[in-house]
Design a protein around this motif. Structure first.
Motif, PDB file in Angstrom:
ATOM      1  N   ALA A 109      32.006   8.719  24.632  1.00 28.08           N
ATOM      2  CA  ALA A 109      32.718   7.992  23.578  1.00 28.08           C
ATOM      3  C   ALA A 109      32.804   6.509  23.892  1.00 28.08           C
ATOM      4  O   ALA A 109      32.641   5.659  22.998  1.00 28.08           O
ATOM      5  CB  ALA A 109      34.117   8.583  23.394  1.00 28.08           C
ATOM      6  N   ALA A 110      33.050   6.172  25.161  1.00 25.13           N
ATOM      7  CA  ALA A 110      33.155   4.759  25.549  1.00 25.13           C
ATOM      8  C   ALA A 110      31.832   4.034  25.352  1.00 25.13           C
ATOM      9  O   ALA A 110      31.802   2.866  24.922  1.00 25.13           O
ATOM     10  CB  ALA A 110      33.611   4.642  27.006  1.00 25.13           C
ATOM     11  N   THR A 111      30.714   4.700  25.642  1.00 20.73           N
ATOM     12  CA  THR A 111      29.418   4.039  25.489  1.00 20.73           C
ATOM     13  C   THR A 111      29.070   3.841  24.018  1.00 20.73           C
ATOM     14  O   THR A 111      28.539   2.788  23.637  1.00 20.73           O
ATOM     15  CB  THR A 111      28.304   4.836  26.183  1.00 20.73           C
ATOM     16  N   VAL A 112      29.374   4.832  23.196  1.00 20.67           N
ATOM     17  CA  VAL A 112      29.086   4.696  21.764  1.00 20.67           C
ATOM     18  C   VAL A 112      29.951   3.593  21.160  1.00 20.67           C
ATOM     19  O   VAL A 112      29.483   2.779  20.354  1.00 20.67           O
ATOM     20  CB  VAL A 112      29.290   6.043  21.050  1.00 20.67           C
ATOM     21  N   CYS A 121      23.600  12.371  22.372  1.00 19.12           N
ATOM     22  CA  CYS A 121      23.224  13.783  22.244  1.00 19.12           C
ATOM     23  C   CYS A 121      23.999  14.669  23.212  1.00 19.12           C
ATOM     24  O   CYS A 121      24.022  15.898  23.049  1.00 19.12           O
ATOM     25  CB  CYS A 121      21.721  13.956  22.478  1.00 19.12           C
ATOM     26  N   LEU A 122      24.613  14.064  24.208  1.00 20.52           N
ATOM     27  CA  LEU A 122      25.403  14.814  25.200  1.00 20.52           C
ATOM     28  C   LEU A 122      26.888  14.797  24.862  1.00 20.52           C
ATOM     29  O   LEU A 122      27.727  15.124  25.709  1.00 20.52           O
ATOM     30  CB  LEU A 122      25.162  14.243  26.590  1.00 20.52           C
ATOM     31  N   SER A 123      27.237  14.430  23.646  1.00 21.68           N
ATOM     32  CA  SER A 123      28.636  14.425  23.203  1.00 21.68           C
ATOM     33  C   SER A 123      29.209  15.841  23.212  1.00 21.68           C
ATOM     34  O   SER A 123      28.505  16.819  22.967  1.00 21.68           O
ATOM     35  CB  SER A 123      28.736  13.864  21.781  1.00 21.68           C
ATOM     36  N   GLY A 124      30.511  15.911  23.502  1.00 18.95           N
ATOM     37  CA  GLY A 124      31.234  17.168  23.365  1.00 18.95           C
ATOM     38  C   GLY A 124      31.054  18.153  24.492  1.00 18.95           C
ATOM     39  O   GLY A 124      31.657  19.230  24.475  1.00 18.95           O
ATOM     40  N   ILE A 125      30.235  17.826  25.486  1.00 17.04           N
ATOM     41  CA  ILE A 125      30.042  18.748  26.610  1.00 17.04           C
ATOM     42  C   ILE A 125      31.294  18.719  27.479  1.00 17.04           C
ATOM     43  O   ILE A 125      31.689  17.659  27.959  1.00 17.04           O
ATOM     44  CB  ILE A 125      28.811  18.355  27.433  1.00 17.04           C
ATOM     45  N   PRO A 126      31.942  19.872  27.671  1.00 14.83           N
ATOM     46  CA  PRO A 126      33.154  19.872  28.511  1.00 14.83           C
ATOM     47  C   PRO A 126      32.812  19.551  29.963  1.00 14.83           C
ATOM     48  O   PRO A 126      31.667  19.672  30.390  1.00 14.83           O
ATOM     49  CB  PRO A 126      33.667  21.320  28.371  1.00 14.83           C
ATOM     50  N   GLY A 205      14.983  19.797  16.960  1.00 16.70           N
ATOM     51  CA  GLY A 205      14.805  20.001  15.532  1.00 16.70           C
ATOM     52  C   GLY A 205      16.098  20.192  14.766  1.00 16.70           C
ATOM     53  O   GLY A 205      16.284  19.625  13.672  1.00 16.70           O
ATOM     54  N   GLU A 206      17.022  20.986  15.326  1.00 17.63           N
ATOM     55  CA  GLU A 206      18.284  21.253  14.639  1.00 17.63           C
ATOM     56  C   GLU A 206      19.072  19.969  14.420  1.00 17.63           C
ATOM     57  O   GLU A 206      19.649  19.745  13.345  1.00 17.63           O
ATOM     58  CB  GLU A 206      19.118  22.253  15.441  1.00 17.63           C
ATOM     59  N   LEU A 207      19.088  19.101  15.422  1.00  8.72           N
ATOM     60  CA  LEU A 207      19.829  17.851  15.301  1.00  8.72           C
ATOM     61  C   LEU A 207      19.128  16.910  14.326  1.00  8.72           C
ATOM     62  O   LEU A 207      19.788  16.260  13.495  1.00  8.72           O
ATOM     63  CB  LEU A 207      19.972  17.191  16.669  1.00  8.72           C
ATOM     64  N   ALA A 208      17.807  16.817  14.406  1.00  9.29           N
ATOM     65  CA  ALA A 208      17.081  15.962  13.467  1.00  9.29           C
ATOM     66  C   ALA A 208      17.333  16.401  12.028  1.00  9.29           C
ATOM     67  O   ALA A 208      17.567  15.566  11.143  1.00  9.29           O
ATOM     68  CB  ALA A 208      15.585  15.991  13.778  1.00  9.29           C
ATOM     69  N   SER A 209      17.339  17.714  11.808  1.00 14.18           N
ATOM     70  CA  SER A 209      17.615  18.229  10.457  1.00 14.18           C
ATOM     71  C   SER A 209      19.019  17.870  10.014  1.00 14.18           C
ATOM     72  O   SER A 209      19.242  17.492   8.854  1.00 14.18           O
ATOM     73  CB  SER A 209      17.422  19.745  10.427  1.00 14.18           C
ATOM     74  N   ARG A 225      26.362  10.974  17.393  1.00 13.82           N
ATOM     75  CA  ARG A 225      27.502  11.594  18.094  1.00 13.82           C
ATOM     76  C   ARG A 225      28.307  12.469  17.140  1.00 13.82           C
ATOM     77  O   ARG A 225      28.673  13.595  17.481  1.00 13.82           O
ATOM     78  CB  ARG A 225      28.395  10.508  18.701  1.00 13.82           C
ATOM     79  N   ARG A 226      28.583  11.976  15.940  1.00 13.07           N
ATOM     80  CA  ARG A 226      29.350  12.780  14.991  1.00 13.07           C
ATOM     81  C   ARG A 226      28.607  14.068  14.620  1.00 13.07           C
ATOM     82  O   ARG A 226      29.214  15.140  14.520  1.00 13.07           O
ATOM     83  CB  ARG A 226      29.655  11.957  13.733  1.00 13.07           C
ATOM     84  N   ALA A 227      27.313  13.962  14.438  1.00 15.37           N
ATOM     85  CA  ALA A 227      26.530  15.147  14.098  1.00 15.37           C
ATOM     86  C   ALA A 227      26.533  16.165  15.238  1.00 15.37           C
ATOM     87  O   ALA A 227      26.665  17.380  15.010  1.00 15.37           O
ATOM     88  CB  ALA A 227      25.098  14.738  13.754  1.00 15.37           C
TER      89      ALA A 227
END
Length: 371
Positions: A109-112, A121-126, A205-209, A225-227
């Motif tokens: 979050a700080a970098t974004v 793409c590594l957002s939300g990883i606990p 592919g899933e993220l690009a879609s 990040r939101r996606a």
């Protein structure tokens, strides 16, 4: 634990101390028995001092970060657990430095927020930042190896601190030389990002879609990040999800993906495909990806589902179940014990082996237990 005054050590080092402390609350699975002593280190100085003293005294030591990739036995840990709670995050241009105990999603979050790209793409990883090079953490086509600059380690054999480059870590698929060893402790992680505000290329592919973009395209890192957070939430793959009625969503009481995607020799692939055709049908095709070196990576989730273990298996009332959102996550439904989780893991592992001849390997670190 008779050779060291642990309360005195904690006070001298600026750390917190508790005796006979439960560990279940320090893992995302909410499983595990107590430790003899729990020492909480709020900064790198206290962490180094505590670990050096414990190692010098020959004490059994368990290092705890975010607890997101950890399965602890019901009997707990007979020794000192050291909780890494150093939480510093520094963004200097495109260089990002994070203490080992910093929550990983806080780092992203700080970098974004700073207009940088590369971690979205590594957002939300606990879990914590210190675990990322150990596991070579990855998701949605990106991994920490893509951006890692260097890592500061404490050599527990000598007590010395030193920095190492990524090449020295031999980063691979969800692994590094740091995994399954305890003689080196991550203190600080440095990453080099880019400052154009755009994401890394969208390889998954899933993220690009979800972004309405072509694979390989780049997009604003904040949008990506939101996606990613939406996708992970939909799979229950973020920590501490709550339902609309305010009760815990137990699909998020997990260690994330419990099994790694298996990587097999190409020579063994025809036999696997033959077993797939026999069980699922000639038209079935297991997702497969070239892994280099004459090896192929298969989808663990696909194999689990086609072996008869669907989402939510074994059903309502079971203390542990496959997530109702994602078959790769084994979940605590609120009153489970570690033994329950391990029994389900064995059943799934053995079922996939019987169905397709592929052995699944657990991704979390197992402490005092095995499957």
């Amino acid at each position: 634990m008779h050779t060291l005054d642990l309360p005195g050590l904690a006070a001298d080092a600026g750390a917190g101390h508790a005796a006979d402390a439960p560990l279940s609350g320090l893992t995302t699975l909410r499983l595990g028995g107590p430790c003899t002593h729990l020492l909480t280190c709020a900064d790198t100085r206290s962490l180094v001092a505590v670990v050096r003293a414990l190692d010098a005294a020959g004490e059994s030591t368990l290092i705890l970060g975010g607890g997101s990739n950890l399965v602890i036995a019901d009997s707990g840990f007979d020794g000192a657990a050291v909780r890494v709670a150093s939480a510093g995050i520094d963004v200097d241009g495109t260089l990002v430095r994070a203490d080992a105990g910093a929550l990983w999603d806080d780092v992203v979050a700080a970098t974004v927020a700073a207009g940088l790209g590369g971690l979205e793409c590594l957002s939300g990883i606990p879990g914590s930042a210190g675990a990322t090079p150990v596991q070579n953490v990855g998701a949605y086509g990106a991994e920490i190896a893509d951006v890692l600059e260097r890592v500061e380690l404490l050599d527990r054999r000598t007590g010395e601190r030193h920095w190492v480059a990524p090449d020295a870590l031999r980063l691979g698929y969800r692994t590094s030389v740091l995994k399954h060893r305890d003689d080196a402790l991550v203190l600080t992680v440095e990453m080099r990002l880019h400052d154009d505000g755009l994401s890394a290329p969208l390889r998954y592919g899933e993220l690009a879609s979800a972004m309405g973009a072509e694979p390989g395209a780049r997009a604003p890192s904040a949008d990506v990040r939101r996606a990613v957070l939406r996708l992970r939430t939909g799979k229950g793959m973020v920590a501490d999800l709550m339902r609309d009625d305010g009760t815990p969503d137990h699909d998020s009481w997990s260690a994330g993906s419990f099994f790694t995607n298996p990587v097999i020799d190409d020579a063994d692939l025809p036999g696997v495909l033959e077993a797939v055709a026999a069980r699922v049908g000639d038209g079935a095709r297991v997702p497969q990806y070239a892994a280099g070196g004459g090896r192929t990576k298969l989808s663990a989730g696909w194999l689990i589902e086609r072996s008869g273990y669907g989402k939510g298996y074994p059903g309502e009332g079971a203390p542990t179940r496959l997530s109702t959102k994602h078959t790769l996550a084994l979940t605590n439904r609120g009153a489970a014990r570690t033994g329950d989780l391990l029994a389900l893991a064995r059943e799934v592992r053995d079922g996939v082996r019987a169905a397709f001849g592929v052995r699944l390997e657990p991704e979390p670190v197992l402490v005092g237990c095995e499957i």
